[in-house]
Write a protein that holds these residues in place. Structure first.
Motif, PDB file in Angstrom:
ATOM      1  N   GLU A  19       0.816  -1.216   0.000  1.00 27.81           N
ATOM      2  CA  GLU A  19       0.000   0.000   0.000  1.00 27.81           C
ATOM      3  C   GLU A  19       0.854   1.272   0.000  1.00 27.81           C
ATOM      4  O   GLU A  19       0.471   2.290  -0.582  1.00 27.81           O
ATOM      5  CB  GLU A  19      -0.925   0.007   1.230  1.00 27.81           C
ATOM      6  CG  GLU A  19      -1.831   1.207   1.309  1.00 27.81           C
ATOM      7  CD  GLU A  19      -2.754   1.181   2.526  1.00 27.81           C
ATOM      8  OE1 GLU A  19      -3.520   2.135   2.672  1.00 27.81           O
ATOM      9  OE2 GLU A  19      -2.699   0.209   3.325  1.00 27.81           O
ATOM     10  N   PHE A  20       2.019   1.230   0.618  1.00 27.00           N
ATOM     11  CA  PHE A  20       2.823   2.431   0.822  1.00 27.00           C
ATOM     12  C   PHE A  20       4.154   2.429   0.076  1.00 27.00           C
ATOM     13  O   PHE A  20       4.913   3.400   0.156  1.00 27.00           O
ATOM     14  CB  PHE A  20       3.109   2.619   2.319  1.00 27.00           C
ATOM     15  CG  PHE A  20       1.874   2.681   3.164  1.00 27.00           C
ATOM     16  CD1 PHE A  20       0.908   3.649   2.946  1.00 27.00           C
ATOM     17  CD2 PHE A  20       1.666   1.764   4.188  1.00 27.00           C
ATOM     18  CE1 PHE A  20      -0.234   3.721   3.725  1.00 27.00           C
ATOM     19  CE2 PHE A  20       0.529   1.821   4.980  1.00 27.00           C
ATOM     20  CZ  PHE A  20      -0.425   2.808   4.746  1.00 27.00           C
ATOM     21  N   ILE A  21       4.443   1.359  -0.646  1.00 25.34           N
ATOM     22  CA  ILE A  21       5.775   1.156  -1.211  1.00 25.34           C
ATOM     23  C   ILE A  21       6.212   2.262  -2.169  1.00 25.34           C
ATOM     24  O   ILE A  21       7.342   2.763  -2.093  1.00 25.34           O
ATOM     25  CB  ILE A  21       5.888  -0.247  -1.864  1.00 25.34           C
ATOM     26  CG1 ILE A  21       7.348  -0.613  -2.109  1.00 25.34           C
ATOM     27  CG2 ILE A  21       5.068  -0.333  -3.142  1.00 25.34           C
ATOM     28  CD1 ILE A  21       7.547  -2.079  -2.477  1.00 25.34           C
ATOM     29  N   LYS A  22       5.332   2.698  -3.062  1.00 23.10           N
ATOM     30  CA  LYS A  22       5.717   3.667  -4.088  1.00 23.10           C
ATOM     31  C   LYS A  22       6.151   5.001  -3.461  1.00 23.10           C
ATOM     32  O   LYS A  22       7.232   5.509  -3.756  1.00 23.10           O
ATOM     33  CB  LYS A  22       4.560   3.883  -5.062  1.00 23.10           C
ATOM     34  CG  LYS A  22       4.911   4.738  -6.239  1.00 23.10           C
ATOM     35  CD  LYS A  22       3.763   4.808  -7.231  1.00 23.10           C
ATOM     36  CE  LYS A  22       4.133   5.674  -8.415  1.00 23.10           C
ATOM     37  NZ  LYS A  22       3.054   5.777  -9.381  1.00 23.10           N
ATOM     38  N   THR A  24       6.937   5.586  -0.343  1.00 18.99           N
ATOM     39  CA  THR A  24       8.061   5.400   0.583  1.00 18.99           C
ATOM     40  C   THR A  24       9.374   5.307  -0.181  1.00 18.99           C
ATOM     41  O   THR A  24      10.383   5.900   0.218  1.00 18.99           O
ATOM     42  CB  THR A  24       7.847   4.154   1.462  1.00 18.99           C
ATOM     43  OG1 THR A  24       6.587   4.262   2.130  1.00 18.99           O
ATOM     44  CG2 THR A  24       8.946   4.016   2.494  1.00 18.99           C
ATOM     45  N   HIS A  25       9.373   4.601  -1.294  1.00 23.64           N
ATOM     46  CA  HIS A  25      10.593   4.508  -2.107  1.00 23.64           C
ATOM     47  C   HIS A  25      10.995   5.886  -2.627  1.00 23.64           C
ATOM     48  O   HIS A  25      12.191   6.224  -2.665  1.00 23.64           O
ATOM     49  CB  HIS A  25      10.403   3.529  -3.255  1.00 23.64           C
ATOM     50  CG  HIS A  25      10.541   2.102  -2.837  1.00 23.64           C
ATOM     51  ND1 HIS A  25      11.126   1.152  -3.630  1.00 23.64           N
ATOM     52  CD2 HIS A  25      10.169   1.456  -1.701  1.00 23.64           C
ATOM     53  CE1 HIS A  25      11.115  -0.022  -3.000  1.00 23.64           C
ATOM     54  NE2 HIS A  25      10.530   0.150  -1.832  1.00 23.64           N
ATOM     55  N   LYS A  26      10.015   6.699  -3.011  1.00 23.05           N
ATOM     56  CA  LYS A  26      10.327   8.056  -3.477  1.00 23.05           C
ATOM     57  C   LYS A  26      10.904   8.908  -2.346  1.00 23.05           C
ATOM     58  O   LYS A  26      11.780   9.742  -2.570  1.00 23.05           O
ATOM     59  CB  LYS A  26       9.089   8.716  -4.076  1.00 23.05           C
ATOM     60  CG  LYS A  26       8.732   8.160  -5.433  1.00 23.05           C
ATOM     61  CD  LYS A  26       7.588   8.907  -6.065  1.00 23.05           C
ATOM     62  CE  LYS A  26       7.325   8.333  -7.446  1.00 23.05           C
ATOM     63  NZ  LYS A  26       6.439   9.185  -8.228  1.00 23.05           N
ATOM     64  N   LEU A  27      10.415   8.689  -1.125  1.00 19.98           N
ATOM     65  CA  LEU A  27      10.973   9.396   0.024  1.00 19.98           C
ATOM     66  C   LEU A  27      12.440   8.994   0.225  1.00 19.98           C
ATOM     67  O   LEU A  27      13.309   9.845   0.442  1.00 19.98           O
ATOM     68  CB  LEU A  27      10.156   9.085   1.281  1.00 19.98           C
ATOM     69  CG  LEU A  27      10.516   9.882   2.527  1.00 19.98           C
ATOM     70  CD1 LEU A  27      10.101  11.343   2.362  1.00 19.98           C
ATOM     71  CD2 LEU A  27       9.832   9.290   3.749  1.00 19.98           C
ATOM     72  N   PHE A  28      12.718   7.706   0.125  1.00 23.92           N
ATOM     73  CA  PHE A  28      14.095   7.231   0.243  1.00 23.92           C
ATOM     74  C   PHE A  28      14.961   7.732  -0.917  1.00 23.92           C
ATOM     75  O   PHE A  28      16.159   7.960  -0.739  1.00 23.92           O
ATOM     76  CB  PHE A  28      14.133   5.704   0.361  1.00 23.92           C
ATOM     77  CG  PHE A  28      13.966   5.202   1.774  1.00 23.92           C
ATOM     78  CD1 PHE A  28      15.059   4.793   2.515  1.00 23.92           C
ATOM     79  CD2 PHE A  28      12.711   5.149   2.365  1.00 23.92           C
ATOM     80  CE1 PHE A  28      14.918   4.340   3.821  1.00 23.92           C
ATOM     81  CE2 PHE A  28      12.547   4.693   3.674  1.00 23.92           C
ATOM     82  CZ  PHE A  28      13.663   4.292   4.397  1.00 23.92           C
ATOM     83  N   ASP A  29      14.357   7.923  -2.094  1.00 23.58           N
ATOM     84  CA  ASP A  29      15.097   8.512  -3.218  1.00 23.58           C
ATOM     85  C   ASP A  29      15.577   9.916  -2.853  1.00 23.58           C
ATOM     86  O   ASP A  29      16.698  10.295  -3.176  1.00 23.58           O
ATOM     87  CB  ASP A  29      14.227   8.594  -4.478  1.00 23.58           C
ATOM     88  CG  ASP A  29      13.964   7.234  -5.112  1.00 23.58           C
ATOM     89  OD1 ASP A  29      14.649   6.250  -4.765  1.00 23.58           O
ATOM     90  OD2 ASP A  29      13.050   7.163  -5.969  1.00 23.58           O
ATOM     91  N   ARG A  30      14.736  10.687  -2.173  1.00 22.23           N
ATOM     92  CA  ARG A  30      15.119  12.039  -1.747  1.00 22.23           C
ATOM     93  C   ARG A  30      16.254  11.973  -0.725  1.00 22.23           C
ATOM     94  O   ARG A  30      17.124  12.847  -0.704  1.00 22.23           O
ATOM     95  CB  ARG A  30      13.929  12.789  -1.173  1.00 22.23           C
ATOM     96  CG  ARG A  30      12.916  13.179  -2.242  1.00 22.23           C
ATOM     97  CD  ARG A  30      11.942  14.213  -1.782  1.00 22.23           C
ATOM     98  NE  ARG A  30      12.645  15.468  -1.504  1.00 22.23           N
ATOM     99  CZ  ARG A  30      12.136  16.440  -0.757  1.00 22.23           C
ATOM    100  NH1 ARG A  30      10.936  16.320  -0.229  1.00 22.23           N
ATOM    101  NH2 ARG A  30      12.817  17.547  -0.538  1.00 22.23           N
ATOM    102  N   LEU A  31      16.244  10.936   0.099  1.00 17.97           N
ATOM    103  CA  LEU A  31      17.345  10.727   1.041  1.00 17.97           C
ATOM    104  C   LEU A  31      18.644  10.495   0.270  1.00 17.97           C
ATOM    105  O   LEU A  31      19.679  11.089   0.569  1.00 17.97           O
ATOM    106  CB  LEU A  31      17.039   9.530   1.949  1.00 17.97           C
ATOM    107  CG  LEU A  31      18.143   9.084   2.905  1.00 17.97           C
ATOM    108  CD1 LEU A  31      18.290  10.084   4.050  1.00 17.97           C
ATOM    109  CD2 LEU A  31      17.848   7.696   3.454  1.00 17.97           C
ATOM    110  N   GLU A  32      18.580   9.647  -0.752  1.00 16.48           N
ATOM    111  CA  GLU A  32      19.759   9.289  -1.534  1.00 16.48           C
ATOM    112  C   GLU A  32      20.310  10.456  -2.339  1.00 16.48           C
ATOM    113  O   GLU A  32      21.523  10.548  -2.555  1.00 16.48           O
ATOM    114  CB  GLU A  32      19.437   8.115  -2.465  1.00 16.48           C
ATOM    115  CG  GLU A  32      19.210   6.817  -1.723  1.00 16.48           C
ATOM    116  CD  GLU A  32      18.786   5.674  -2.641  1.00 16.48           C
ATOM    117  OE1 GLU A  32      18.979   5.775  -3.869  1.00 16.48           O
ATOM    118  OE2 GLU A  32      18.257   4.679  -2.113  1.00 16.48           O
TER     119      GLU A  32
END
Length: 152
Positions: A19-22, A24-32
């Motif tokens: 439900e939250f993967i897309k 959340t992955h974009k949030l981690f992309d901003r971290l990277e």
């Protein structure tokens, strides 16, 4: 300017949740990309200790400089207890209150969570911030990752 984003356990779990993967992955992309630094607490680490292995180990895949580590203090515990005594949430939400207090006292730019019942909830946010203001703290921005990702 790099945003300091406090993440709770739901963000780490959301990385693997259909439900939250897309988002959340974009949030981690901003971290990277260096747009943000995740502020993580010893409370998060404690809660992850009982999580499935892939959830428990997710943050280990990133360099330490991507994170700012903060700790529970007596000040945090006192503020969290105030949220309960002011009936922002019930006693069963003490750990959620501690996340809010950790983020408040450490003056993060925003707290990110997928917990819509006790954290990312307009009535709760108003309650937390009412207590924060009365206790001399700043308002705390609380958002879901959907509100924190970049749309190109």
């Amino acid at each position: 300017m790099i945003q300091r984003v406090y993440i709770d356990t739901s963000i780490v779990g959301g990385y693997f949740d259909e439900e939250f993967i897309k988002a959340t992955h974009k949030l981690f992309d901003r971290l990277e990309t260096g747009d943000m630094k995740f502020v993580i607490s010893d409370l998060l680490e404690l809660e992850l200790a009982n999580a499935p292995k892939r959830v428990k180990n997710l943050l280990l895949n990133y360099p330490e400089h991507y994170f700012e580590k903060i700790e529970l203090t007596n000040e945090v515990l006192t503020l969290a207890d105030m949220y309960i005594s002011e009936k922002v949430v019930g006693k069963t939400s003490l750990e959620d209150c501690r996340h809010i207090a950790l983020a408040t006292i450490n003056k993060v730019d925003v707290l990110a969570s997928w917990n819509f019942k006790h954290i990312v909830n307009l009535d709760r946010i108003k309650g937390y911030n009412s207590v924060n203001l009365r206790m001399g703290y700043a308002l705390l921005e609380i958002r879901s990752p959907i509100e924190l990702i970049s749309y190109e």
